[in-house]
Scaffold this motif. Structure first.
Motif, PDB file in Angstrom:
ATOM      1  N   GLY A   1       6.900  -5.909   6.634  1.00  0.00           N
ATOM      2  CA  GLY A   1       7.496  -6.836   5.803  1.00  0.00           C
ATOM      3  C   GLY A   1       7.199  -6.729   4.450  1.00  0.00           C
ATOM      4  N   THR A   2       5.923  -6.082   3.972  1.00  0.00           N
ATOM      5  CA  THR A   2       5.308  -6.057   2.821  1.00  0.00           C
ATOM      6  C   THR A   2       5.985  -5.082   2.010  1.00  0.00           C
ATOM      7  N   ARG A   3       6.491  -5.242   0.626  1.00  0.00           N
ATOM      8  CA  ARG A   3       7.205  -4.254  -0.287  1.00  0.00           C
ATOM      9  C   ARG A   3       5.909  -3.361  -0.834  1.00  0.00           C
ATOM     10  N   VAL A   4       6.058  -2.144  -0.837  1.00  0.00           N
ATOM     11  CA  VAL A   4       5.217  -1.325  -1.399  1.00  0.00           C
ATOM     12  C   VAL A   4       5.905  -0.166  -2.204  1.00  0.00           C
ATOM     13  N   THR A   5       5.065   0.153  -3.139  1.00  0.00           N
ATOM     14  CA  THR A   5       5.053   1.597  -3.854  1.00  0.00           C
ATOM     15  C   THR A   5       3.934   2.356  -3.488  1.00  0.00           C
ATOM     16  N   VAL A   6       4.181   3.682  -2.935  1.00  0.00           N
ATOM     17  CA  VAL A   6       3.318   4.563  -2.505  1.00  0.00           C
ATOM     18  C   VAL A   6       3.441   5.959  -3.421  1.00  0.00           C
ATOM     19  N   THR A   7       2.175   6.303  -4.058  1.00  0.00           N
ATOM     20  CA  THR A   7       2.301   7.474  -4.696  1.00  0.00           C
ATOM     21  C   THR A   7       1.526   8.503  -4.057  1.00  0.00           C
ATOM     22  N   GLN A   8       1.841   9.556  -3.871  1.00  0.00           N
ATOM     23  CA  GLN A   8       1.107  10.755  -3.143  1.00  0.00           C
ATOM     24  C   GLN A   8       1.191  11.762  -4.157  1.00  0.00           C
ATOM     25  N   GLN A   9      -0.073  12.536  -3.985  1.00  0.00           N
ATOM     26  CA  GLN A   9      -0.312  13.828  -4.976  1.00  0.00           C
ATOM     27  C   GLN A   9      -0.528  14.792  -4.089  1.00  0.00           C
ATOM     28  N   ILE A  10      -0.242  16.116  -4.473  1.00  0.00           N
ATOM     29  CA  ILE A  10      -0.536  17.308  -4.066  1.00  0.00           C
ATOM     30  C   ILE A  10      -1.197  18.146  -4.944  1.00  0.00           C
TER      31      ILE A  10
ATOM     32  N   TRP B   1       1.726  18.046  -8.152  1.00  0.00           N
ATOM     33  CA  TRP B   1       3.011  17.303  -7.673  1.00  0.00           C
ATOM     34  C   TRP B   1       2.848  16.081  -7.147  1.00  0.00           C
ATOM     35  N   VAL B   2       3.684  15.242  -7.742  1.00  0.00           N
ATOM     36  CA  VAL B   2       3.636  13.675  -7.480  1.00  0.00           C
ATOM     37  C   VAL B   2       4.751  13.244  -6.883  1.00  0.00           C
ATOM     38  N   SER B   3       4.701  12.405  -5.907  1.00  0.00           N
ATOM     39  CA  SER B   3       5.943  11.775  -5.139  1.00  0.00           C
ATOM     40  C   SER B   3       5.810  10.314  -4.990  1.00  0.00           C
ATOM     41  N   GLU B   4       6.836   9.594  -5.502  1.00  0.00           N
ATOM     42  CA  GLU B   4       6.525   8.005  -5.463  1.00  0.00           C
ATOM     43  C   GLU B   4       7.746   7.614  -4.511  1.00  0.00           C
ATOM     44  N   ILE B   5       7.253   6.751  -3.463  1.00  0.00           N
ATOM     45  CA  ILE B   5       8.171   6.259  -2.657  1.00  0.00           C
ATOM     46  C   ILE B   5       8.113   4.502  -2.527  1.00  0.00           C
ATOM     47  N   ARG B   6       9.157   3.844  -2.341  1.00  0.00           N
ATOM     48  CA  ARG B   6       9.277   2.691  -2.564  1.00  0.00           C
ATOM     49  C   ARG B   6       9.997   2.141  -1.336  1.00  0.00           C
ATOM     50  N   GLY B   7       9.479   0.880  -0.619  1.00  0.00           N
ATOM     51  CA  GLY B   7      10.282   0.469   0.502  1.00  0.00           C
ATOM     52  C   GLY B   7       9.541  -0.834   1.041  1.00  0.00           C
ATOM     53  N   THR B   8       9.818  -0.778   2.331  1.00  0.00           N
ATOM     54  CA  THR B   8       9.188  -2.308   3.080  1.00  0.00           C
ATOM     55  C   THR B   8       8.391  -1.679   4.339  1.00  0.00           C
TER      56      THR B   8
ATOM     57  N   GLU C   1      -6.845  10.694   0.925  1.00  0.00           N
ATOM     58  CA  GLU C   1      -7.701  10.123  -0.346  1.00  0.00           C
ATOM     59  C   GLU C   1      -6.938  10.406  -1.693  1.00  0.00           C
ATOM     60  N   PHE C   2      -5.680  11.146  -1.792  1.00  0.00           N
ATOM     61  CA  PHE C   2      -4.991  11.095  -2.781  1.00  0.00           C
ATOM     62  C   PHE C   2      -3.786  10.208  -2.919  1.00  0.00           C
ATOM     63  N   THR C   3      -3.644   9.314  -1.843  1.00  0.00           N
ATOM     64  CA  THR C   3      -2.533   8.413  -1.897  1.00  0.00           C
ATOM     65  C   THR C   3      -2.931   7.112  -2.469  1.00  0.00           C
ATOM     66  N   HIS C   4      -1.952   6.433  -3.312  1.00  0.00           N
ATOM     67  CA  HIS C   4      -2.313   5.268  -4.129  1.00  0.00           C
ATOM     68  C   HIS C   4      -1.404   4.318  -3.615  1.00  0.00           C
ATOM     69  N   ILE C   5      -1.450   3.100  -2.981  1.00  0.00           N
ATOM     70  CA  ILE C   5      -0.618   1.945  -2.761  1.00  0.00           C
ATOM     71  C   ILE C   5      -0.626   0.867  -3.446  1.00  0.00           C
ATOM     72  N   GLU C   6       0.467   0.347  -4.023  1.00  0.00           N
ATOM     73  CA  GLU C   6       0.647  -0.746  -4.689  1.00  0.00           C
ATOM     74  C   GLU C   6       1.451  -1.727  -3.702  1.00  0.00           C
ATOM     75  N   ILE C   7       0.900  -3.028  -3.779  1.00  0.00           N
ATOM     76  CA  ILE C   7       1.589  -3.859  -2.976  1.00  0.00           C
ATOM     77  C   ILE C   7       2.619  -4.749  -4.156  1.00  0.00           C
ATOM     78  N   ASP C   8       3.894  -4.470  -3.878  1.00  0.00           N
ATOM     79  CA  ASP C   8       4.747  -5.132  -4.819  1.00  0.00           C
ATOM     80  C   ASP C   8       5.100  -6.673  -4.427  1.00  0.00           C
ATOM     81  N   ALA C   9       5.251  -6.843  -3.182  1.00  0.00           N
ATOM     82  CA  ALA C   9       5.479  -8.213  -2.617  1.00  0.00           C
ATOM     83  C   ALA C   9       5.064  -8.280  -1.290  1.00  0.00           C
ATOM     84  N   PRO C  10       4.043  -9.275  -1.094  1.00  0.00           N
ATOM     85  CA  PRO C  10       3.546  -9.814   0.061  1.00  0.00           C
ATOM     86  C   PRO C  10       4.684 -10.005   1.241  1.00  0.00           C
TER      87      PRO C  10
END
Length: 92
Positions: free
Chosen positions: A12-21, A28-35, A77-86
């Protein structure tokens, strides 16, 4: 992964996940948003891993994107996760 962040990865937590290769001369950067649907540690079928039970354990995050698509991300270790909404705020 930081234990404090791991505890926030609840369904149920909304997140933005940024992954890098990393490549030789670019990243190469990819950003995914979702629940979040599920967070878990799962073993691979890797025959060369020599860790717990001779398997390599990966952090995996399953999310539902805004368009309804489900995706499973392997976190490293190259993944960054931001909590958008608990979780509670995401449901409101």
């Amino acid at each position: 992964m930081d234990e404090a962040l791991r505890k926030k990865l609840t369904p149920g937590t909304r997140v933005t996940v940024t992954q890098q290769i990393a490549a030789r001369d670019y990243t190469w950067v990819s950003e995914i948003r979702g629940t979040i649907v599920e967070y878990s540690q799962q073993q691979t079928g890797s025959w060369y891993a020599h860790s717990k039970d001779d398997k390599l354990w990966l952090d995996r995050l399953k999310i539902r994107k805004d368009d309804g698509e489900f995706t499973t991300l392997n976190l490293d270790e190259f993944t960054h996760i931001e909590i958008d909404a608990p979780a509670a705020a995401a449901r409101a």
